[in-house]
Design a protein around this motif. Sequence first.
Motif, PDB file in Angstrom:
ATOM      1  N   SER A 356      -4.158   0.606   4.624  1.00 25.79           N
ATOM      2  CA  SER A 356      -3.898  -0.033   5.917  1.00 25.79           C
ATOM      3  C   SER A 356      -4.131  -1.534   5.872  1.00 25.79           C
ATOM      4  N   ASP A 357      -5.258  -1.974   5.245  1.00 26.21           N
ATOM      5  CA  ASP A 357      -5.547  -3.409   5.175  1.00 26.21           C
ATOM      6  C   ASP A 357      -4.476  -4.152   4.385  1.00 26.21           C
ATOM      7  N   LEU A 358      -3.994  -3.533   3.298  1.00 32.17           N
ATOM      8  CA  LEU A 358      -2.945  -4.173   2.496  1.00 32.17           C
ATOM      9  C   LEU A 358      -1.682  -4.374   3.331  1.00 32.17           C
ATOM     10  N   ASN A 359      -1.297  -3.371   4.120  1.00 27.20           N
ATOM     11  CA  ASN A 359      -0.122  -3.509   4.979  1.00 27.20           C
ATOM     12  C   ASN A 359      -0.308  -4.647   5.982  1.00 27.20           C
ATOM     13  N   LEU A 360      -1.527  -4.767   6.507  1.00 26.18           N
ATOM     14  CA  LEU A 360      -1.797  -5.820   7.481  1.00 26.18           C
ATOM     15  C   LEU A 360      -1.717  -7.204   6.822  1.00 26.18           C
ATOM     16  N   HIS A 361      -2.328  -7.340   5.621  1.00 24.93           N
ATOM     17  CA  HIS A 361      -2.268  -8.627   4.914  1.00 24.93           C
ATOM     18  C   HIS A 361      -0.816  -8.980   4.554  1.00 24.93           C
ATOM     19  N   THR A 362      -0.031  -7.967   4.156  1.00 23.08           N
ATOM     20  CA  THR A 362       1.372  -8.206   3.794  1.00 23.08           C
ATOM     21  C   THR A 362       2.169  -8.653   5.018  1.00 23.08           C
ATOM     22  N   ALA A 363       1.910  -8.021   6.157  1.00 22.14           N
ATOM     23  CA  ALA A 363       2.578  -8.431   7.394  1.00 22.14           C
ATOM     24  C   ALA A 363       2.253  -9.886   7.721  1.00 22.14           C
ATOM     25  N   GLU A 364       0.973 -10.260   7.505  1.00 15.23           N
ATOM     26  CA  GLU A 364       0.571 -11.637   7.768  1.00 15.23           C
ATOM     27  C   GLU A 364       1.327 -12.614   6.852  1.00 15.23           C
ATOM     28  N   SER A 365       1.512 -12.220   5.579  1.00 10.33           N
ATOM     29  CA  SER A 365       2.255 -13.083   4.646  1.00 10.33           C
ATOM     30  C   SER A 365       3.684 -13.311   5.123  1.00 10.33           C
ATOM     31  N   TYR A 366       4.320 -12.236   5.555  1.00 13.14           N
ATOM     32  CA  TYR A 366       5.707 -12.369   6.007  1.00 13.14           C
ATOM     33  C   TYR A 366       5.802 -13.161   7.311  1.00 13.14           C
ATOM     34  N   TYR A 367       4.792 -13.014   8.168  1.00 19.11           N
ATOM     35  CA  TYR A 367       4.778 -13.853   9.375  1.00 19.11           C
ATOM     36  C   TYR A 367       4.683 -15.336   8.987  1.00 19.11           C
ATOM     37  N   MET A 368       3.848 -15.635   7.995  1.00 18.54           N
ATOM     38  CA  MET A 368       3.700 -17.028   7.567  1.00 18.54           C
ATOM     39  C   MET A 368       4.997 -17.565   6.952  1.00 18.54           C
ATOM     40  N   TYR A 378       5.774  -4.075   8.162  1.00 14.77           N
ATOM     41  CA  TYR A 378       4.457  -3.796   7.579  1.00 14.77           C
ATOM     42  C   TYR A 378       3.383  -3.648   8.648  1.00 14.77           C
ATOM     43  N   THR A 379       3.591  -4.279   9.799  1.00 13.81           N
ATOM     44  CA  THR A 379       2.667  -4.043  10.915  1.00 13.81           C
ATOM     45  C   THR A 379       2.761  -2.585  11.366  1.00 13.81           C
ATOM     46  N   LYS A 380       3.995  -2.066  11.415  1.00 16.51           N
ATOM     47  CA  LYS A 380       4.189  -0.662  11.790  1.00 16.51           C
ATOM     48  C   LYS A 380       3.561   0.266  10.742  1.00 16.51           C
ATOM     49  N   LYS A 381       3.721  -0.083   9.445  1.00 18.95           N
ATOM     50  CA  LYS A 381       3.108   0.730   8.393  1.00 18.95           C
ATOM     51  C   LYS A 381       1.587   0.743   8.535  1.00 18.95           C
ATOM     52  N   PHE A 382       1.028  -0.422   8.875  1.00 25.08           N
ATOM     53  CA  PHE A 382      -0.424  -0.515   9.083  1.00 25.08           C
ATOM     54  C   PHE A 382      -0.873   0.449  10.178  1.00 25.08           C
TER      55      PHE A 382
END
Length: 682
Positions: A356-368, A378-382
């Motif tokens: 779950s944390d990895l999905n959240l960090h990945t979502a943050e990367s794509y937002y950036m 990835y937010t949905k996957k989280f």
Amino acid sequence: MLYIRLAINQFFKKASVNYEAFVGKIILMLFLFPHMKLKYFLLLLVTCFSSVAISQNLDSLLVVARSTKDDSTKIRMLNKIAFSYIFNDTDKAIDVIKEGKSLAKKTHFNFGLTEFTNTHGIYKDIIGESDSANYYFSKALKLSRDHNFKSIEVMCVNNLGMFHWNRSEFDDALRYFFDALKMNDISKDEKGRSVYLNNIGLIYQEMNLNEKALTYHEEALMIREKFKLETEQVASYNNIGINLKDLGRIDEAIEAYQKGLVIAKRSNNLIDYYRVLDNLANAYNYNNEFDLAIKYYLKALDKPEGYEADQKGEFSTYSNLTSLYNEINQPKKALAYANKAFKLLEKYPYLEGISSDLNLHTAESYYMLRDYKKARLYTKKFIDVKDSVFSEKNAQAVADLEVKYDTEKKEKEILKQRADLAEKELTIQKKNYQMYGFLGLAFILALIGFLFFNQQKLKNKQLQKENELKDALIKIETQNRLQEQRLRISRDLHDNIGAQLTFIISSIDNLKYGFDIKDENLTSKLNKISAFTSETIYELRDTIWAMNKNEISFVDLQSRISNYIDKAHVYDDNIRFSFVVDSSVDIQKTFTSIEGMNIHRIIQEAIHNSLKHAFAQEIKVRIMQPKDQLKITISDNGKGFHTPSVKKGSGLNNMYKRAKNIGADLTILSEEHKGTQVILKV
């Protein structure tokens, strides 16, 4: 399973890498046999190494043990073999345990019987029968005290401490560990003292009493340094570093980790070496020394060829690197490590539960990187992973309770069948006597049969009372288990999902203020997501409030309604709110947690609909109690609507469903330009 899991996870609490099962067994032996004579300890080591390499060696040792003529030696050997079988073949383990206990009883070898009783407790814990494990540990402790077997007594006390530790019963665990420490001090075994000091430190660590934990870990370290126990020194430095970090003394924690690294490297202790590397990187990350954190994370990943890496630890390190590179505004590098983690996930699907944390960090990367489509994915996957883990835990807990209930139910049915069978056999016996006797003898036999019949009726009544008592105990135990599950679930909701929702709000705010977003649609969507998340947190708190209670009093419910009305008034201070509780209401009335939550949600939805759709100037909430029924009315003077023609949305449907679930009547009255009334009768 208590012993392997505790020896690996609890002994090195919060470590980033787990021991392999084999190493866990060796550590376990150190816990369970601190006073074992050397020759038996060597025999046990040989047994364990053989079980890993060639399991048939245990069978060979068993043949040797059985051929030994001296009974006491045979029993001691059988006990060591049974202990090793526990971690390799539980069926053979219980056979050897039964054989050894039987021989010990037959030869009146009380020392061997006490040892086997303790081993029986370990076996029960390994197969998941915790209540039976506690029984055998306690029985072994009593036997050791009755016969003054000090070496076994301290072993049993330590096992009971670990048993309660695993059940999060920290006060009981501490009591047993302190008792073990006192016994160890009486025997003047200074080297063994470090084990119990370490255990006590870990318990205080679990209780977040880091200052106390630090005191015991430091004392354990002094002893381990005195006796040059390098493997144990690394563990102590690791534990000291963890507590210093939790106390915010990061520089001291880093120093402790570095000392542990030096010793681990010198003694070629690779398992601890890579664990401490990961913890050191975490400390540098916490201290915002990102370059050093990256350096040590990469060192933790750089394992020699042939070293069997721990997939969970490697996966966690990739996730930490992803988060760290996001922190220093390098989202492309972050995604590179995220992709490595996802490749590991493809290879080892069981890691899904911690992704779950990895999905959240990945979502943050794509937002950036402004790739909002992938960010949302990835937010949905989280969220999906969080929901999945949460549901699986709950399902397992409920399944355990159902299995226990079904087992008790079957036992009760068997008892009833036995009672019926005994009664039928007695009736047949009575008829046979009447067929072959004379009149006088028949009368006597009939009288005897009658007495037997009355005795059987008395037995049946006793059985019935016993069954009723069992039913009551089952009900109480089930309620206690369900309450424990509710408390655990509420803690998980608060600590995990609540924290992650808060993180989402914080991340969105950082995006809005950290980037010059000129797209109004995007800004609007981010605001909506933030508002929706905030509302979810509020509803989550209400859910936790209900789950933490077996029942909800009317006063509690009244307070929650008042708080919600106060918040609604802040939302629109042009609307007049009133909340009236009629004097006829019994304020001592209580509701189940389900009833209380559903009533609260219906009132919330009614007020929310008035605020959102009615354009009202006044909203009233009134609670009355005509006779034995509670009547709650929510009314407004808004624009109203034509009831038959209005399309029921999810809000109205949910109100009706909630009312139906608690057996209540819900009526909605409305006319155009004359306002709306929602009436709930409970």
